[in-house]
Design an enzyme around this catalytic site. Structure first.
Site, PDB file in Angstrom:
ATOM      1  N   THR A  73      -1.311 -11.461   6.284  1.00 46.54           N
ATOM      2  CA  THR A  73      -0.069 -11.980   6.892  1.00 46.54           C
ATOM      3  C   THR A  73       0.974 -10.864   6.939  1.00 46.54           C
ATOM      4  O   THR A  73       1.590 -10.610   7.984  1.00 46.54           O
ATOM      5  CB  THR A  73       0.479 -13.174   6.059  1.00 46.54           C
ATOM      6  OG1 THR A  73      -0.498 -14.217   6.102  1.00 46.54           O
ATOM      7  CG2 THR A  73       1.792 -13.683   6.587  1.00 46.54           C
ATOM      8  N   GLN A 197     -11.191 -11.635   9.595  1.00 43.84           N
ATOM      9  CA  GLN A 197     -12.428 -12.425   9.503  1.00 43.84           C
ATOM     10  C   GLN A 197     -13.640 -11.615   9.958  1.00 43.84           C
ATOM     11  O   GLN A 197     -14.754 -12.143  10.018  1.00 43.84           O
ATOM     12  CB  GLN A 197     -12.310 -13.695  10.364  1.00 43.84           C
ATOM     13  CG  GLN A 197     -11.198 -14.643   9.942  1.00 43.84           C
ATOM     14  CD  GLN A 197     -11.548 -15.496   8.726  1.00 43.84           C
ATOM     15  OE1 GLN A 197     -12.691 -15.544   8.281  1.00 43.84           O
ATOM     16  NE2 GLN A 197     -10.558 -16.179   8.169  1.00 43.84           N
ATOM     17  N   SER A 217      -7.670  -8.501   4.703  1.00 43.84           N
ATOM     18  CA  SER A 217      -7.234  -9.170   3.490  1.00 43.84           C
ATOM     19  C   SER A 217      -8.386  -9.211   2.495  1.00 43.84           C
ATOM     20  O   SER A 217      -9.533  -9.487   2.872  1.00 43.84           O
ATOM     21  CB  SER A 217      -6.817 -10.592   3.866  1.00 43.84           C
ATOM     22  OG  SER A 217      -6.366 -11.288   2.742  1.00 43.84           O
ATOM     23  N   HIS A 219      -9.058 -11.336  -0.001  1.00 43.36           N
ATOM     24  CA  HIS A 219      -9.643 -12.608  -0.461  1.00 43.36           C
ATOM     25  C   HIS A 219     -10.642 -13.229   0.514  1.00 43.36           C
ATOM     26  O   HIS A 219     -11.256 -14.244   0.198  1.00 43.36           O
ATOM     27  CB  HIS A 219      -8.551 -13.605  -0.868  1.00 43.36           C
ATOM     28  CG  HIS A 219      -7.811 -14.262   0.251  1.00 43.36           C
ATOM     29  ND1 HIS A 219      -8.074 -15.550   0.655  1.00 43.36           N
ATOM     30  CD2 HIS A 219      -6.799 -13.821   1.044  1.00 43.36           C
ATOM     31  CE1 HIS A 219      -7.242 -15.873   1.637  1.00 43.36           C
ATOM     32  NE2 HIS A 219      -6.472 -14.842   1.895  1.00 43.36           N
ATOM     33  N   CYS A 344      -4.406 -22.634   6.616  1.00 47.96           N
ATOM     34  CA  CYS A 344      -2.980 -22.346   6.536  1.00 47.96           C
ATOM     35  C   CYS A 344      -2.173 -23.418   7.245  1.00 47.96           C
ATOM     36  O   CYS A 344      -1.037 -23.660   6.922  1.00 47.96           O
ATOM     37  CB  CYS A 344      -2.675 -20.998   7.186  1.00 47.96           C
ATOM     38  SG  CYS A 344      -4.020 -19.852   7.074  1.00 47.96           S
TER      39      CYS A 344
HETATM   40  N1  PMP Z   1      -5.455 -13.404   9.971  1.00 46.72           N
HETATM   41  C1  PMP Z   1      -6.570 -14.143   9.971  1.00 46.72           C
HETATM   42  C2  PMP Z   1      -7.510 -14.028  11.124  1.00 46.72           C
HETATM   43  C3  PMP Z   1      -6.849 -14.994   8.909  1.00 46.72           C
HETATM   44  O1  PMP Z   1      -7.967 -15.720   8.907  1.00 46.72           O
HETATM   45  C4  PMP Z   1      -5.928 -15.072   7.831  1.00 46.72           C
HETATM   46  C5  PMP Z   1      -6.173 -16.012   6.663  1.00 46.72           C
HETATM   47  N2  PMP Z   1      -6.370 -17.347   7.043  1.00 46.72           N
HETATM   48  C6  PMP Z   1      -4.782 -14.281   7.878  1.00 46.72           C
HETATM   49  C7  PMP Z   1      -4.578 -13.463   8.964  1.00 46.72           C
HETATM   50  C8  PMP Z   1      -3.793 -14.303   6.747  1.00 46.72           C
HETATM   51  O2  PMP Z   1      -4.327 -13.643   5.650  1.00 46.72           O
HETATM   52  P1  PMP Z   1      -3.676 -13.680   4.181  1.00 46.72           P
HETATM   53  O3  PMP Z   1      -4.153 -14.933   3.570  1.00 46.72           O
HETATM   54  O4  PMP Z   1      -4.222 -12.472   3.507  1.00 46.72           O
HETATM   55  O5  PMP Z   1      -2.216 -13.612   4.350  1.00 46.72           O
END
Ligand code: PMP
Length: 411
Positions: A73, A197, A217, A219, A344
């Site tokens: 993010t 992803q 990211s 996680h 999210c």
């Molecule tokens: N971009 C994509 C394509 C995601 O899948 C996600 C997580 N759902 C994010 C951004 C945000 O990542 P983070 O949880 O590390 O903020």
């Protein structure tokens, strides 16, 4: 009690044991602040720099092109807003100069979409949102047609987080390169991809993709939560969006998340392991088995997004006359964890913007189910998951059928 089944790896993944072991000493034994000048700090800094190198190697980049953030993010916010900030800084913060133009897609993650929308609202940029085709793929020609004289940035995600479709990033990269040949350096277009992803499954060498920036990211790749990174190619003009201690060479202030970064480095290094390639092959086979079974055994079910050009771990279905939130709750009660829309945005009853942008009706988008597999899933789990989904869909349909029958009976 029956063992629960986790099929929501698109939301997050468990931390790999090897990653966890690597991180352990940095919580309470090697706790120095990486910015401190004493030996405690120096020890931490050395390990953080080792992680930076691990990421750089994975992306075919240089260590100084990797900037750690709190996640994708933040990396995406930094990429989109940071380049616009640099544009105005170059123009001596004269906000009457012609506004920079951004091209993105209408089915990006909210952190990219809303960063663009914020820039528009603040009158700092013009944005073109490119619609994907019905199969969840963006046409390169649509991106090319949208390029304007003052296009500053193209931001397109590599793998869509809801429907798993794989975008033609390397081809867009070539278009950007071709257009830049005709332009002066001053008018260069920069190319950013959100690869969050994609990194577990696809080639992410930045040179091959032709990107100037790439976000990810930890996680989502069996690393810890709360850490991510932005690759920024040398020479890309970018300004920080956070003010503070000037860490990460001034681009990202805030005390270095050393434990997280150390785990992140290990998680990324493990992706290049031969065993991971084998695991991904197995995941693909399991996922194909799942898709075939669901489409065959559940009437009025459909797969959203291209069957071929999708991430090996993703399957996204719509079930006619089934409401996604109820489906999710009942699956959870049966011990099966999946998601509807993206994690999210769940909790909101808005239909998924991704499914709407590939042409689904709001009621179809409401009835969607995202299943994302991971390294630990087994054939047995997938077989059980199909049985559970079949049972729950049929139950929900009988209830909604009854509700409709009662409704019409009263009329
Ligand atoms: N971009 C994509 C394509 C995601 O899948 C996600 C997580 N759902 C994010 C951004 C945000 O990542 P983070 O949880 O590390 O903020």
């Amino acid at each position: 009690m029956k063992k629960k089944i986790y099929l929501d790896h698109g939301a997050t993944t468990p931390v790999d044991k090897r990653v966890f072991l690597e991180m352990m000493p940095y919580f309470s034994e090697k706790y120095g602040n990486a910015s401190s000048l004493h030996s405690f700090g120096k020890d931490t800094l050395d390990t953080v720099e080792k992680s930076r190198l691990q990421l750089a190697r994975f992306f075919g980049a240089e260590a100084e092109e990797i900037f750690f953030t709190s996640g994708a993010t933040e990396a995406n916010n930094l990429a989109v807003k940071g380049i616009v900030k640099a544009y105005y800084a170059k123009n001596k913060n004269d906000y009457s100069v012609s506004k920079p133009h951004i091209i993105t897609t209408s089915f990006e993650h909210h952190c990219v979409l809303e960063s663009c929308q914020t820039l528009e609202k603040e009158n700092l940029a013009k944005v073109s949102y490119i619609l994907p085709q019905k199969d969840g793929l963006v046409r390169v020609s649509d991106i090319e047609k949208a390029i304007q004289k003052n296009t500053l940035l193209i931001s397109a995600m590599y793998v869509n987080n809801e429907i798993g479709t794989v975008q033609p990033i390397a081809e867009i990269g070539k278009i950007v390169k071709k257009n830049n040949l005709k332009k002066s350096l001053e008018k260069k277009i920069f190319f950013h991809t959100d690869a969050t992803q994609a990194v577990n499954y696809f080639d992410c060498k930045v040179e091959k993709l032709g990107v100037d920036m790439l976000s990810l990211s930890a996680h989502k790749i069996y690393g810890p939560k709360g850490v991510g990174a932005l690759y920024v190619k040398k020479g890309t003009p970018i300004k920080p969006i956070l003010n503070g201690g000037g860490q990460e060479k001034g681009l990202r202030s805030g005390t270095t998340n050393s434990c997280g970064i150390i785990g992140f480095g290990k998680a990324v290094a493990l992706l290049s392991n031969k065993k991971n390639a084998q695991k991904n092959k197995e995941t693909l086979e399991l996922r194909n088995f799942l898709i075939e079974k669901i489409l065959k055994e559940i009437p009025d079910s459909r797969l959203n997004g291209s069957r071929e050009k999708r991430s090996p771990n993703n399957a996204n279905f719509s079930f006619k006359n089934v409401e996604g939130e109820s489906l999710l709750m009942m699956l959870d009660a049966e011990g099966l964890a999946c998601s509807t829309g993206s994690a999210c945005s769940s909790g909101s009853l808005e239909p998924s913007h991704v499914l709407l942008s590939i042409g689904l009706l709001p009621e179809e988008a409401h009835g969607s189910l995202r299943i994302t597999l991971g390294r630990q899933n087994t054939q047995k789990e997938i077989e059980n998951a199909v049985k559970i989904i079949k049972k729950v869909v049929s139950k929900l349909r009988s209830i909604s059928g009854k509700v409709l029958d009662d409704y019409y009976a009263k009329k």
